[in-house]
Design an enzyme around this catalytic site. Sequence first.
Site, PDB file in Angstrom:
ATOM      1  N   GLU A   1      10.432   1.793  -1.162  1.00 56.57           N
ATOM      2  CA  GLU A   1       9.958   1.922  -2.543  1.00 56.57           C
ATOM      3  C   GLU A   1       9.674   3.382  -2.864  1.00 56.57           C
ATOM      4  OE1 GLU A   1       6.279   0.316  -5.387  1.00 56.57           O
ATOM      5  OE2 GLU A   1       6.134   0.121  -3.218  1.00 56.57           O
TER       6      GLU A   1
ATOM      7  N   GLY B   1       0.795  -1.211   0.000  1.00 53.59           N
ATOM      8  CA  GLY B   1       0.000   0.000   0.000  1.00 53.59           C
ATOM      9  C   GLY B   1       0.828   1.260   0.000  1.00 53.59           C
TER      10      GLY B   1
ATOM     11  N   ASP C   1       6.256  -7.621  -9.477  1.00 54.04           N
ATOM     12  CA  ASP C   1       5.338  -6.781  -8.724  1.00 54.04           C
ATOM     13  C   ASP C   1       3.923  -6.860  -9.302  1.00 54.04           C
ATOM     14  OD1 ASP C   1       4.464  -5.063  -6.774  1.00 54.04           O
ATOM     15  OD2 ASP C   1       5.377  -3.262  -7.592  1.00 54.04           O
ATOM     16  N   ASP C   2       3.701  -6.214 -10.441  1.00 57.94           N
ATOM     17  CA  ASP C   2       2.363  -6.117 -11.031  1.00 57.94           C
ATOM     18  C   ASP C   2       2.471  -6.189 -12.556  1.00 57.94           C
ATOM     19  OD1 ASP C   2       0.683  -5.218  -8.508  1.00 57.94           O
ATOM     20  OD2 ASP C   2       2.500  -3.997  -8.529  1.00 57.94           O
TER      21      ASP C   2
ATOM     22  N   HIS D   1       6.778  -4.234   2.229  1.00 58.77           N
ATOM     23  CA  HIS D   1       7.235  -3.276   1.231  1.00 58.77           C
ATOM     24  C   HIS D   1       7.904  -2.133   2.010  1.00 58.77           C
ATOM     25  CE1 HIS D   1       4.345  -5.464  -1.150  1.00 58.77           C
ATOM     26  NE2 HIS D   1       4.383  -4.639  -2.174  1.00 58.77           N
TER      27      HIS D   1
END
Length: 341
Positions: free
Chosen positions: A201, A171, A280-281, A198
Amino acid sequence: MNREEFYSVLKHVPKAEVHVHIEAVSTIETIKALYKKRFDKDMTEYDIKNLFSYEDLNGFIQAFLQVQDLFQSVDDFNYVFDDLAAYLIDNNVSYCEAFFAPSAFIKKGFKYEDMVNIFSKKIEEIKEKHGIIIKLLLDVSRTFGCENAMNNYNLLKQCPCKHIIGIGLGGAEQKGPAKEFASVFMQAHKDGYHAVAHAGEDVGPESIWDAINYLQSERIGHGITAIQDESLMENLSKTKLPIEVCVTSNVFTKKIVQNVADHPIRKFFDKKMFVTVNTDDPVFFKTTLIEEYWKIHNECNFTMEEIKQLILNSFNALFISENEKKEYCEKVEAAWAEAVK
């Protein structure tokens, strides 16, 4: 080695991925199908372009939440796991530890137990059909605050599942400092769950220090701002705490890294830090695991032997036994010897 040769080698070699979000492996076709179910109309090219237009981490998170909002029932997760299976097969990923974030779905009225039942069914199906192991980490989410995070963790305890091995903290990093979630992580550790976060970042190295000192995180997601703190890099090199690097993701969000060639992964590796490569995505950042390896080979001057070491690192970062790690690494070595003549 050119791109075609590189892809041929990497396709042949088994890999692990330890930082990927399950909703973000959904294909554009699946997103269109979910949109059609949600709004009873087709998603236009403008809609697609608008959804995937963001310039920073917070913009990406909003897009991620929009995709989650397309889900209308727990049955929609069948799409997700079918896409995840196809992605893992295409990249020859034999073991995956992936994040899932329940907060938005619970707010929509989904029952946690129903979601877990779908997850378990699909994970067992993928293992039986393809021999691929998937384990999940529940993202307690810093975006909605510590109370919500603890509520998510309590759901994990109340409805245990062998496929869910721990928690993660994802998030909006700027909105939720790691130390605010210490109570959740301490409880998870006490109860025998794995815990990762996380950090570094979108916030400086202090976020990574907090993930280490307050959360006792067993891996660090992203961790790129460690480059700003020499003592932190020395600590990570000494402790061998795994770093879940996601190169393309970091370039997209542009908080620290503007292009692949300048990504700190090269310096981290040279400093003997425990680096792993992840996506990641994939759908949001238009990448794949093999593509991530290609980019650092092509633009960060990683040799083929170093690429192999990074693949081995990913298996050694998994939450599995030492014997299992050894077996997977032996498979990597054998496949590599066949592929690289």
